[in-house]
Design an enzyme around this catalytic site. Sequence first.
Site, PDB file in Angstrom:
ATOM      1  N   ASP A 202       0.864  -1.217  -0.077  1.00 48.98           N
ATOM      2  CA  ASP A 202      -0.070   0.122   0.030  1.00 48.98           C
ATOM      3  C   ASP A 202       0.992   1.111  -0.154  1.00 48.98           C
ATOM      4  O   ASP A 202       2.247   1.123   0.101  1.00 48.98           O
ATOM      5  CB  ASP A 202      -0.841  -0.065   1.030  1.00 48.98           C
ATOM      6  CG  ASP A 202      -2.215   0.564   0.859  1.00 48.98           C
ATOM      7  OD1 ASP A 202      -2.136   1.919   0.439  1.00 48.98           O
ATOM      8  OD2 ASP A 202      -3.283   0.044   0.928  1.00 48.98           O
ATOM      9  N   HIS A 273      -2.990   3.242  -4.824  1.00 44.67           N
ATOM     10  CA  HIS A 273      -2.152   2.730  -3.341  1.00 44.67           C
ATOM     11  C   HIS A 273      -0.838   2.190  -3.783  1.00 44.67           C
ATOM     12  O   HIS A 273      -0.381   0.972  -3.074  1.00 44.67           O
ATOM     13  CB  HIS A 273      -3.147   1.707  -2.638  1.00 44.67           C
ATOM     14  CG  HIS A 273      -4.333   2.387  -1.897  1.00 44.67           C
ATOM     15  ND1 HIS A 273      -4.240   3.266  -1.090  1.00 44.67           N
ATOM     16  CD2 HIS A 273      -5.712   2.187  -2.713  1.00 44.67           C
ATOM     17  CE1 HIS A 273      -5.546   3.456  -0.743  1.00 44.67           C
ATOM     18  NE2 HIS A 273      -6.487   3.023  -1.635  1.00 44.67           N
ATOM     19  N   GLU A 336      -9.921   2.570  -5.524  1.00 42.91           N
ATOM     20  CA  GLU A 336      -9.526   4.027  -5.174  1.00 42.91           C
ATOM     21  C   GLU A 336      -8.044   4.502  -6.171  1.00 42.91           C
ATOM     22  O   GLU A 336      -7.212   4.709  -5.312  1.00 42.91           O
ATOM     23  CB  GLU A 336      -9.034   3.959  -3.549  1.00 42.91           C
ATOM     24  CG  GLU A 336     -10.261   3.685  -2.834  1.00 42.91           C
ATOM     25  CD  GLU A 336     -10.029   3.961  -1.397  1.00 42.91           C
ATOM     26  OE1 GLU A 336     -10.943   4.321  -0.472  1.00 42.91           O
ATOM     27  OE2 GLU A 336      -8.942   3.584  -0.779  1.00 42.91           O
TER      28      GLU A 336
END
Length: 765
Positions: A202, A273, A336
Amino acid sequence: MKYKILTLLLLISTISIAQQTLNLIPKPNSVEIKKGHFVLNKETVILADENSFEAKFLQKEIKNKTGLQLKISLNSNSISKIGFYDLLLPGVITKTDSLGNRSTNRNKGQYFLRVEKNDITIAQADNVGNFYGIQTLLQLIPFEKKSEIKIPYLSISDQPKFQWRGMHLDVCRHFFPKDFIKKYIDYLAMYKMNTFHWHLTDDQGWRIEIKKYPKLTEVGAWRNGSMIGHYTDQTFDSIRYGGFYTQEDIKEIVTYAKERHITIVPEIEMPGHALAALASYPEFSCTGGPFEVGKTWGVLEDVFCPKDETFTFLENILVEVMELFPSEYIHIGGDECPKVRWKSCPHCQKRIKDENLKDEHELQSYFIQRIEKFVNSKGRKIIGWDEILEGGLAPNAAVMSWRGTEGGIAAAKQKHFVVMSPGSHCYFDHYQGEPKNEPIAFGGYTNVEKVYSFNPVPKELFAEESKYILGAQANLWTEYINTPEHVEYMLFPRIAALSEVVWGTSNPNEYKEFEKRLISHFEIYDKKGINYSKAIFEVTSKVQPAENGVAFELKSANPNGIKYTINGSEPNTNSISYEKPILVTKNQTIKAAYFENGKAKSATIEQPFFITKSTGKKIELVHQPHENYGIGGSFTLVDGMKGNPSKFGRDWLGFWGKDMNATIDLGKTETISKISINTLSSEGSWIYYPKSIGILVSKDGDNYIPITIVSSKEIKETKGKIVVEFDKQNVQFIKVIAENNGIISDGNPGAGSNSWLFVDEISVE
Ligand code: ACM
Ligand code: ZN
């Protein structure tokens, strides 16, 4: 006469056996308890090969629980035995009464457990069944150092409903050592879960050694500070933080999990990410960097650039990952991913043109499909978060539905496999009790009962489509969780509720029966030294409209033990015993706690009430709140309780992409001169202040006169606590319109998605 008494006694003893609960979680499909007990003692032999992992596991656990050291042997003359029978070896099993269709229509993990006079037998068709039979048997053995343990005669027939019974753990926001990962796997195994989704990469850290790209862990596994406090505070320390797992660590953990019949699904996040990877190898970004491993979390703009070199890089990483992890599925993230960098990157724009893509959303789809082709070419499949539906789903991809169940429903209708993991029921980073009494958490409110109420198969699906639901899992993101003890606290006891949901035997209508079994498991947690939440003992409340105010109803695992005060003082054993809902007609604070044997067993809950002219009055909404944040309906806005800014779940109404348009009917003409309303901002959770709030009043409910429009600037300046004062008006109706922030703009958490609008308590004075 004597005879009669004897039959009565017999009757009583049969009833008490029938009523005896075994406190098994997950509840088996079928249990029949009989009269009598098997006695487990040091003479009991485990009839198995001495090298059998399952037999050794059983031996060790029995020793830990009881102190009894049982022998493992294939040849024994001992009368008292625990034996295993393979259902697929014809002739070995002698008791085949209820075993029809076992080898055809059988779920992996099916087992039959019988406890009889001298024998405990576990019959199964594979070692998974052996292991689950053993886990059930272990739950029947109390934690008690004794020379003789009684286990009731019984017959259990059991098998899981869903094939994906998962728990996730984020080791990027915070790192957890190898030994704790093994413990975590034990916790899953204890509840017959079979999938561990390991979130390994991440923005805030890359946690897996990749031999070909050493900088991923030399650079990417370390950050120069972490967020402290809540996201909204944006404060950081400057302490270097990090860690990673070597490939040797990973091999050890994969073997450990395999022995416990748990598949580890590794997650390598892309295209978003990706900051830790880009800090290590900035050439795979759009801008070239330089970058630092993320200190802040949320949704960051620098993501992988879909150029050929990036794909080579990711494919080489995936080759090493697939060598380490034998799982059918590889998780490639996909969630995302902001498109800002791609919009102004020549590489990205050229790719869009060359591949005839419509826009950046189709570029995301191109990215995932290209990775999917590679993973498929190695004989594996990809699974990704539901954003991989964006711009077209990759042909063989499975979808993990987290932004509600909608993504999962859409994917199942397109005949793609789905794992359900909606934020509403499956996010274990949410609060599970009163936030004031809990360690700081992401937000939300997902208590044990909510988890237990989850049904992985949405009612929107036809039977043909529901077979694409592989199962469900809960996610444990660790932005706010930095110790193993805190991980345990967020996991327990919610994992027990989840395990029964995915095993397929949960019944939300019988939650109280589950809760009783669950409380009995607290003893296991105590004995094993597991740190768990006792929030289920916490007093919970419900409020309803009442004459001139509201009625405040209190509940706990045992309502007879609730004591409360109405003057703000701390409740004790001499405080008022709760009997019926408390009528509240003026401003006051109620405090309550649950007591047992003279001692408080829960933290105190505290509820201030603000009773105004609108409290308990009729209120109508043009748009309904989202089902996950609207349990109390429109009454929530006039229930006399102001929303707590750190608890999004109960006191607030949440509108997903919609305005709040409320009309209050005071019931008669009243003189008013002040209206207050609260709204919330928590951008990390995609909750944004409204663009404006308009207030209008009316005498007749038809003709409204405007009082004011509160601007976005004023809303921000007052931190969402709006108070509007005006000259006295005689009115009966009040309309409040809060305008949703709309689609979240680029560069903000949740960019491209709808905003949440959270509002509460409209007070009228
Ligand atoms: C997620 O929670 N971002 C999948
Ligand atoms: Zn680019």
